[in-house]
Design an enzyme around this catalytic site. Structure first.
Site, short mmCIF file in Angstrom:
data_model
loop_
_atom_site.label_atom_id
_atom_site.label_comp_id
_atom_site.label_asym_id
_atom_site.label_seq_id
_atom_site.Cartn_x
_atom_site.Cartn_y
_atom_site.Cartn_z
N PRO A 366 0.82 -1.21 0.00
CA PRO A 366 0.00 0.00 0.00
C PRO A 366 0.85 1.26 0.00
O PRO A 366 2.06 1.21 0.26
CB PRO A 366 -0.81 -0.13 1.30
CG PRO A 366 0.00 -1.04 2.15
CD PRO A 366 0.69 -1.99 1.24
N PRO A 367 0.26 2.41 -0.29
CA PRO A 367 1.04 3.67 -0.29
C PRO A 367 1.56 4.00 1.10
O PRO A 367 0.92 3.71 2.12
CB PRO A 367 0.02 4.71 -0.76
CG PRO A 367 -1.07 3.94 -1.43
CD PRO A 367 -1.13 2.62 -0.74
N GLY A 368 2.73 4.63 1.13
CA GLY A 368 3.27 5.14 2.38
C GLY A 368 4.05 4.15 3.21
O GLY A 368 4.48 4.50 4.32
N VAL A 369 4.28 2.92 2.72
CA VAL A 369 5.03 1.95 3.52
C VAL A 369 6.52 2.02 3.26
O VAL A 369 7.29 1.30 3.90
CB VAL A 369 4.51 0.52 3.26
CG1 VAL A 369 3.09 0.37 3.72
CG2 VAL A 369 4.63 0.15 1.79
N GLY A 370 6.96 2.86 2.32
CA GLY A 370 8.40 3.07 2.12
C GLY A 370 9.00 2.27 0.98
O GLY A 370 10.18 1.92 1.05
N SER A 703 -13.97 -13.30 -0.33
CA SER A 703 -13.59 -13.42 1.08
C SER A 703 -14.64 -12.84 2.03
O SER A 703 -14.51 -12.98 3.24
CB SER A 703 -12.25 -12.72 1.32
OG SER A 703 -12.33 -11.35 1.02
N LYS A 746 -4.72 -8.41 6.14
CA LYS A 746 -6.01 -8.36 6.83
C LYS A 746 -5.86 -8.43 8.34
O LYS A 746 -6.55 -7.71 9.08
CB LYS A 746 -6.88 -9.51 6.32
CG LYS A 746 -7.29 -9.38 4.86
CD LYS A 746 -8.08 -10.59 4.38
CE LYS A 746 -8.49 -10.45 2.93
NZ LYS A 746 -9.23 -11.62 2.44
#
Length: 827
Positions: A366-370, A703, A746
């Site tokens: 995801p965005p922002g995890v580096g 799911s 999750k």
């Protein structure tokens, strides 16, 4: 090289035989050197040295003797010499006076030319013994009259040039004849005849005759040229002039311009492969024959500059110290152990194999995890330059592989641009946002990456602009993406995918304290030792003001705090006394701490709150776990009942798969209505409505089947879903629970949302190894293979005992613990 006397007293000087063209006294001419002995003489001569120039009878004789050259020669002085590489040497020579040859020999052996046999050293050259000659009738009245007549005739032909003025200063009749003969175009025989003429009167008559013939020829040639030019276009005339210019440059040995020589030097220094150098030389030869302002010349020049700028064989020396690399990665990023381990494994293989081998990694998360900053850390740790290629929004294949040179304004693609910027052939190249590639009318850029990212093909990557193979096999490719499901299967197959999932609350607190907060203080000019932010405050920011998988929003909130503190500090500095004593004494540092009570005034009211108990206070609401391109998320499923005819309504912008899951869950409930304490007539007399909030966001996937079934069972049985429990899994029509993907993401989402229990499919037990240990210590994981087990784990207990409950684990269960269970069905 000085003149010296022979044993007989006659002077001796080096001798240079000319095959055809004689040189007349008073002339300054360039003489190209070809044969081996002449080159040896040229190497021995220095500017200012004198030597003798003679003319051969037969130009085919390679080693002339004294009988093979005309007796009258010329004493000359070397003005300059120019080395032309494989094209030999050019001597700038000034002819001084006539001399008579008396003997000829080779300088090394001392033998005369007629006695030369065998082979001589490569440094041997001819030497000539000579004596001065006397001209006859040099000062006679007839000679002076002939000279005046010749001078007037030349003046009529060149009255607007400086030639007449030069000849006016030449008083000696013999010298006048030589100079005029040197100015006009003569055949080799005529020029030799002038040289051999020692009678000045005869020489003047001969030169006057030759001048009149040259004038007649020039007038005739001018007439013919005029007739030809009348039918010649401007472009044809330019071509003729250009051809003449090339011929002149070839004669002078000056065919290359300064810019062409500069390009040639750059190509020499570029260490090009053999096939690339052949192409470059061919284009360079074309460029040397074109006018500088020609449009095609600009295209060729740009093409050659690109070839010269690319690092065909330049490499950066990578850092192979594994401990140093590990320290750099740990200092730059908290967590991400799987990614760091994979990088170290790659460098370890490179260190052991000693091969120039690249690799292709895909950081997906995801965005922002580096992801992008991790690639920067990899470049710094490995000691390679970093180049970034942004692929977001690219819709044209030529952006990747370049335009063909037939198009106006053609340029190479982004890959070649990045290599020129890196200046080495083994950089770390980040292909950012590879999942954001588009597809337009100009081609599919994703397909163009198939060759770039294939280790079996990229050693001969060919950009359309260059048309030459370039080796990309040593490049360390790192691609970043949020969701690789949008990529084509062939491209996904070429990537070594590494999941970069979100962070836990504790990890975010560590990142905020050790990385983000010091960085923000430095950016805002605040003293890091004077401003304190405790862990509980960072945790409150994470829980109340952010809800993300990464730390980008946390970085923004910390920046807001720093700006607020910077405003306070700036105002205090303006209000402080500005006396000389106050300026001389250092100001006392005041330490500041940001508390949780300060957050409301700085960041505003909390943006998120814990809605677990509020959501599940009534039956019919269940919390499911979903995987999204921006990380895991909690997905609530709400259901309600109303009088009707047994219809079911499903809302929330759901896809076909989720609609089918809802219908399958309801069918299973109807089939087992008695088992779950539901009146079958009740289902026929009431309508059901299933809704998933956040209706503006499309949702789909299998799911959610377990969550929908639990919400319906809770609604119809009247049992509330436990507020601390979230779940995921695919439900079948027979009530089996099938495995799903994205378990780590999750479970982390459930942990961030405050859940302490998670119900997972039995087959996903193996995925617990990916979940951080600190999360497993704070959350209870329940495995289920049947929907009955899900209900026992998720719903609040009934008054009477129910079926045997499912197994609960906080870590992967052993095989002994699982031996008494029913074998799970295959997904």
């Amino acid at each position: 090289m000085s003149q010296h006397e022979s044993s007989g007293g006659a002077p001796t000087l080096p001798f240079l035989p000319l095959r055809v063209q004689a040189v007349l006294p008073g002339s300054v001419v360039p003489i190209p050197i070809g044969r081996a002995r002449s080159r040896a003489l040229a190497r021995a001569l220095k500017p200012g040295d004198r030597f003798v120039l003679g003319v051969q009878y037969d130009a085919e004789i390679e080693n002339p003797a004294i009988a093979d050259v005309h007796p009258i020669a010329v004493l000359a002085e070397l003005k300059d010499k120019s080395e032309r590489g494989n094209r030999g040497v050019i001597l700038a020579t000034q002819a001084l006076e006539r001399v008579r040859l008396t003997a000829l020999k080779v300088a090394v052996s001392g033998q005369t030319a007629s006695d030369m046999t065998g082979s001589e050293s490569s440094s041997s050259y001819w030497e000539a013994r000579y004596e001065p000659v006397s001209e006859t009738n040099a000062e006679s009245a007839e000679s002076k009259a002939l000279a005046d007549s010749l001078r007037r005739f030349v003046g009529e032909l060149a009255d607007e040039s400086g030639v007449h003025a030069t000849l006016e200063r030449t008083k000696h009749p013999g010298q006048l004849a030589d100079r005029v003969a040197g100015l006009i175009e003569l055949s080799p025989d005529s020029r030799t005849e002038v040289l051999l003429s020692l009678d000045v009167e005869a020489r003047l008559r001969l030169v006057t005759k030759l001048l009149r013939e040259a004038r007649t020829h020039a007038e005739l040639r001018q007439k013919i040229d005029s007739e030809v030019r009348q039918g010649m276009t401007e472009s044809q005339r330019e071509a003729v002039l250009r051809q003449q210019l090339r011929a002149i440059q070839k004669e002078l040995g000056d065919g290359d311009s300064d810019e062409t020589e500069r390009l040639r030097k750059r190509l020499d220094e570029a260490d090009l492969p053999e096939d690339v150098r052949k192409t470059a030389d061919r284009e360079l030869e074309r460029l040397s024959t074109m006018q500088a302002g020609h449009a095609e010349a600009h295209v060729i020049r740009t093409y050659l500059e690109w070839i010269a700028d690319l690092p065909w064989n330049g490499r950066a020396t990578p850092n192979l110290e594994l401990d140093a690399m590990a320290k750099t990665l740990d200092a730059d990023h908290h967590g991400l152990e799987e990614v760091k381990r994979r990088i170290l494994e790659h460098m370890a293989v490179l260190k052991l194999s000693q091969k120039h081998q690249g690799t292709i990694l895909a950081l997906v998360g995801p965005p922002g995890v580096g992801k992008t900053s991790l690639a920067q850390s990899v470049a710094r740790a490995t000691g390679r330059p970093l180049v970034r290629v942004s692929l977001g929004g690219v819709r044209d294949e030529s952006e990747v592989r370049g335009h063909r040179r037939t198009y106006v304004g053609a340029m190479p693609g982004r890959i070649v641009h990045a290599l020129r910027k890196a200046e080495v052939k083994n950089p770390v190249m980040v292909l950012d946002e590879i999942d954001k590639l588009g597809r337009g009318w100009a081609g599919d850029p994703e397909s163009a990456l198939l060759e770039v990212l294939d280790p079996e093909q990229n050693h001969t990557f060919t950009d359309h602009y260059l048309g030459l193979p370039f080796d990309l096999s040593e490049v360390l490719f790192i691609t970043t993406a949020n969701d690789i499901s949008t990529l084509s299967p062939p491209l996904r197959d070429r990537l070594e995918i590494i999941d970069v999932n979100g962070y836990t609350v504790d990890e975010k607190v560590d990142i905020g304290r050790d990385h983000l907060w010091p960085k923000k203080l430095e950016e805002h000019g605040l003293d890091q030792n004077a401003v304190h932010l405790h862990d509980d405050v960072i945790a409150a920011i994470v829980k109340d003001y952010t809800r993300e998988a990464g730390v980008r929003q946390l970085s923004r909130e910390l920046a807001k705090i720093c700006r607020s503190l910077a405003l306070v500090v700036a105002r205090q500095s303006e209000q402080a006394p500005q006396s000389e004593q106050a300026l001389a004494e250092p100001a006392e540092r005041t330490e500041t701490s940001v508390t949780r009570s300060d957050l409301h005034g700085i960041l505003g009211k909390p943006k998120f709150w814990n809605e677990l108990r509020e959501r599940t206070q009534t039956p019919g609401v269940a919390a499911g776990l979903a995987y999204t391109p921006v990380g895991g998320d909690v997905l609530y499923v709400e259901s309600t009942k109303m009088p009707g005819t047994g219809k079911i309504e499903i809302t929330g912008q759901l896809g076909d798969v989720m609609n089918e899951s809802a219908r399958a869950a309801l069918a299973f409930l109807r089939t087992h209505a008695d088992e779950f304490g539901v009146d079958a007539d009740f289902l026929r007399q009431h309508d059901l409505h299933i809704h998933v909030p956040a209706g503006g966001i499309p949702k789909d996937g299998p799911s959610a089947g377990v969550t929908i079934f639990t919400a319906l069972a809770s609604l119809l049985s009247g049992r509330r879903v436990r507020p601390d429990t979230a779940m995921t899994g695919e439900a079948t029509l027979r009530g089996r629970v099938l495995p799903v993907g994205g378990i780590k993401t999750k479970v982390l989402a459930a942990h961030r949302a405050g859940f302490t229990r998670v119900v997972l499919p039995q087959h996903n037990e193996r995925d617990l190894d990916e979940i951080p240990g600190r999360v497993l210590e704070q959350i209870e994981v329940v495995f289920a293979s049947d929907m009955r087990e899900v209900l026992d784990a998720a719903l609040e207990p009934m008054a009477e005992p129910r079926l045997t409950g499912p197994r609960r684990c906080k870590r992967p269960c052993s095989d002994d613990q699982a031996s008494d269970r029913e074998p799970p069905l295959a997904a």
